[in-house]
Scaffold this motif. Structure first.
Motif, PDB file in Angstrom:
ATOM      1  N   TYR A 153      69.928  11.571 -64.433  1.00  0.00           N
ATOM      2  CA  TYR A 153      70.291  10.243 -64.934  1.00  0.00           C
ATOM      3  C   TYR A 153      70.579   9.340 -63.735  1.00  0.00           C
ATOM      4  O   TYR A 153      71.153   9.787 -62.739  1.00  0.00           O
ATOM      5  CB  TYR A 153      71.512  10.351 -65.857  1.00  0.00           C
TER       6      TYR A 153
ATOM      7  N   ARG B 202      80.308   7.552 -67.733  1.00  0.00           N
ATOM      8  CA  ARG B 202      79.810   8.914 -67.936  1.00  0.00           C
ATOM      9  C   ARG B 202      79.106   9.481 -66.704  1.00  0.00           C
ATOM     10  O   ARG B 202      78.628  10.625 -66.726  1.00  0.00           O
ATOM     11  CB  ARG B 202      78.875   8.957 -69.134  1.00  0.00           C
TER      12      ARG B 202
ATOM     13  N   SER C 179      74.419   2.460 -75.800  1.00  0.00           N
ATOM     14  CA  SER C 179      73.488   3.368 -76.473  1.00  0.00           C
ATOM     15  C   SER C 179      72.407   2.548 -77.150  1.00  0.00           C
ATOM     16  O   SER C 179      72.692   1.728 -78.019  1.00  0.00           O
ATOM     17  CB  SER C 179      74.223   4.230 -77.508  1.00  0.00           C
TER      18      SER C 179
ATOM     19  N   THR D  64      69.868   6.342 -80.856  1.00  0.00           N
ATOM     20  CA  THR D  64      70.555   7.589 -81.172  1.00  0.00           C
ATOM     21  C   THR D  64      69.746   8.326 -82.225  1.00  0.00           C
ATOM     22  O   THR D  64      69.371   7.746 -83.252  1.00  0.00           O
ATOM     23  CB  THR D  64      71.977   7.324 -81.694  1.00  0.00           C
TER      24      THR D  64
ATOM     25  N   ARG E 170      72.378  12.609 -73.127  1.00  0.00           N
ATOM     26  CA  ARG E 170      71.910  11.260 -72.800  1.00  0.00           C
ATOM     27  C   ARG E 170      70.672  11.346 -71.910  1.00  0.00           C
ATOM     28  O   ARG E 170      70.701  11.959 -70.846  1.00  0.00           O
ATOM     29  CB  ARG E 170      73.026  10.491 -72.093  1.00  0.00           C
ATOM     30  N   TYR E 171      69.622  10.709 -72.379  1.00  0.00           N
ATOM     31  CA  TYR E 171      68.356  10.666 -71.651  1.00  0.00           C
ATOM     32  C   TYR E 171      67.888   9.210 -71.552  1.00  0.00           C
ATOM     33  O   TYR E 171      68.601   8.290 -71.932  1.00  0.00           O
ATOM     34  CB  TYR E 171      67.306  11.539 -72.349  1.00  0.00           C
TER      35      TYR E 171
ATOM     36  N   ASN F  38      68.583   3.687 -72.966  1.00  0.00           N
ATOM     37  CA  ASN F  38      69.234   4.975 -73.205  1.00  0.00           C
ATOM     38  C   ASN F  38      68.742   5.612 -74.502  1.00  0.00           C
ATOM     39  O   ASN F  38      68.544   4.929 -75.506  1.00  0.00           O
ATOM     40  CB  ASN F  38      70.746   4.792 -73.280  1.00  0.00           C
TER      41      ASN F  38
ATOM     42  N   GLU G 260      70.032   8.751 -76.823  1.00  0.00           N
ATOM     43  CA  GLU G 260      71.099   9.718 -77.057  1.00  0.00           C
ATOM     44  C   GLU G 260      70.661  10.674 -78.160  1.00  0.00           C
ATOM     45  O   GLU G 260      70.356  10.251 -79.283  1.00  0.00           O
ATOM     46  CB  GLU G 260      72.374   9.002 -77.482  1.00  0.00           C
TER      47      GLU G 260
END
Length: 539
Positions: free
Chosen positions: A143, A180, A447, A450, A517-518, A535, A537
């Protein structure tokens, strides 16, 4: 640094892409895109004498040996350090490297056998390592804010240069904090389970806001995953399997790599000078670090493992004999491994970060003659890539099976639990130019998507100019392009899709593997550095 010669209106309109076109003439987006330039970016011109093509022998990157092996997997060590190398004959070039070489050493591994790579950062700036195409737990995926700090680097997480803001070509970087982020000093262990299909991956720097200049300076290497099923096919192997990392660069008068950074130290201010906001193109084509190399070949089949490691340059590859015949490029694999069946091309487009696994047959080429690999999107010297000189007759027991793989996913539209739309377009970023996804610049604290582990989704992507879109963790299949069937080179399982100016595409994927998380982003590295990331998630 820029070459100082400026950018002509022709280069801005024809090479700079729609962003430069709109900036130069005030045209609307629709009018700009109607021109559909063949490339997006502006070209740097080298200030040193360039060698004639097809003189340097093709280097083959060394295969790295593990420092230890056990029942649990293999352990490697790589030091990121400054080095000097003779890329052009008689010219010494400073580089940032993995283990002192460009490309970095190749790691060869087996499917399902875990690998741990301890990276040590002896460079003057923070780094991040991403195994592109790897099915990797989030903690080791690279990341952009999970930095490895060099000795003596300040700890303050929001300091510019920690990769916490976006460069746009104007003004100071906008600083953001990522709560994070996992930051280490000097070393970091990256663990790759490699529970994935056999394929060609590559590893490269992924530091937020400074990915493009770091790759340009040399931080890229290959990682090959093999398995028993592929080994049993009888494909060309050994010296007839060639990894080809294609990358364009430009050279300054002192032999260093020219690059138009706003801050050449890559410590404080991200971004590039105005003419290069669409992407940085070089005028020298390197293959495995050599300019326009030549490889002595048998009159037999060869397997070419091709990676486009250029920041922004697209290629359309063609193999042509001295007497003008075009040889077939038989594609057997894509980004994420073997196709179900071979696909034959005469022209093969390849965008930044895409990989193609191709068989070429030299058995019908006269001994002593050449086969040139050309780039039909290039002009002048960038029209040439490399050559093969067919030196001798030789026995060849290799085959190209009609069935290559039976393990490709069979996702259907009806499997999708949702459909998402994403636009990839130029926009405003902190008072300057940027590149946005869905109208938003990247923010590590937000985010964007998701999804649940195991969900199948269809994504609809639309571009203003060329954007090679890459998804971390997962492979995908192309469903359509602008409402029409996929193109022949879209076959198989991919992790990067090349969108052309004004083009829309649909892809389908299953978000499996790991939670965490990618990212997904444009792999035009300058676009990526100027906020074209989002992001992803997985919960």
């Amino acid at each position: 640094m820029p070459d100082g010669r400026g950018v002509t209106r022709r280069r801005m309109l024809g090479i700079g892409g729609a962003l430069g076109l709109m900036a130069a003439s005030g045209l609307s987006a629709s009018a700009a895109l109607a021109r559909r330039p063949s490339i997006t970016g502006a070209e740097l011109r080298s200030a040193v004498a360039l060698p004639p093509p097809f003189q340097a022998p093709l280097p083959i990157p060394a295969v790295l040996k593990p420092v230890s092996t056990s029942a649990e997997g293999d352990h490697y060590r790589i030091t990121q350090r400054e080095a000097r190398a003779e890329l052009l004959p008689g010219v010494t070039t400073p580089l940032w490297t993995y283990e002192g070489s460009f490309p970095g050493p190749t790691i060869e591994s087996r499917r399902g056998r875990p690998v741990t790579v301890t990276h040590r950062n002896e460079l003057p700036v923070p780094t991040v390592v991403h195994l592109h195409g790897g099915r990797t737990p989030a903690a080791s995926d690279g990341y952009p804010t999970d930095l490895v700090l060099p000795a003596g680097w300040p700890d303050a997480p929001t300091q510019p240069g920690h990769g916490s803001g976006h460069g746009s070509g104007h003004g100071a970087p906008h600083v953001m904090h990522d709560p994070r982020a996992v930051v280490t000093r000097l070393t970091r262990d990256y663990t790759f389970p490699l529970d994935q299909r056999a394929t060609l991956l590559w590893y490269h720097d992924h530091r937020m806001d400074f990915t493009a200049p770091a790759i340009w300076r040399g931080l890229a290497g290959l990682h090959i995953v093999r398995d028993d099923a592929e080994d049993a096919l009888g494909l060309p192997a050994g010296p007839r399997e060639l990894p080809l990392m294609i990358a364009d660069r430009a050279f300054a008068a002192d032999g260093s790599l020219a690059y138009p950074s706003l801050d050449p130290t890559l410590r404080e201010r991200p971004g590039v000078h105005e003419p290069y906001l669409g992407g940085v193109l070089g005028d020298v084509i390197l293959v495995n670090g050599a300019p326009w190399p030549v490889h002595e070949a048998d009159a037999a089949r060869y397997r070419l493992r091709i990676l486009n490691a250029s920041n922004a340059r697209h290629y359309e590859l063609e193999a042509v004999t001295d007497d003008g015949r075009r040889l077939d490029l038989v594609q057997i694999g894509a980004d994420q491994g073997l196709l179900a069946t071979p696909v034959t091309h005469r022209l093969l487009p390849i965008a930044p970060a895409e990989r193609y696994d191709v068989i070429i047959d030299f058995s019908g080429v006269p001994i002593g003659s050449r086969v040139r690999l050309l780039n039909r999107l290039g002009s002048g010297r960038t029209r040439e890539v490399m050559a093969f000189r067919v030196a001798r007759r030789a026995a060849d027991d290799s085959t190209i099976p009609r069935t290559l793989a039976t393990d490709l996913p069979a996702w259907r539209r009806t499997d999708a639990v949702r459909v998402r739309d994403f636009s990839f377009r130029a926009g405003r970023l902190h008072g300057g130019h940027g590149w946005l996804i869905g109208g938003l610049p990247f923010d590590p604290a937000r985010s964007d998507v998701t999804t649940r582990l195991g969900d199948v989704e269809v994504w609809r992507l639309i571009a203003d100019v060329h954007h090679p879109i890459h998804l971390h963790l997962v492979g995908f299949q192309v469903l359509s392009r602008s409402g029409r069937p996929p193109l022949p080179h879209d076959a198989g399982l991919k992790d990067t899709i090349s969108l052309r100016p004004g083009e829309a595409a649909e892809i389908i994927t299953r978000f499996d593997g790991y939670r965490g998380r990618y990212l997904f982003h444009c792999h035009n590295a300058e676009h990526e550095d100027m906020a074209m990331m989002a992001n992803l998630e997985i919960i």
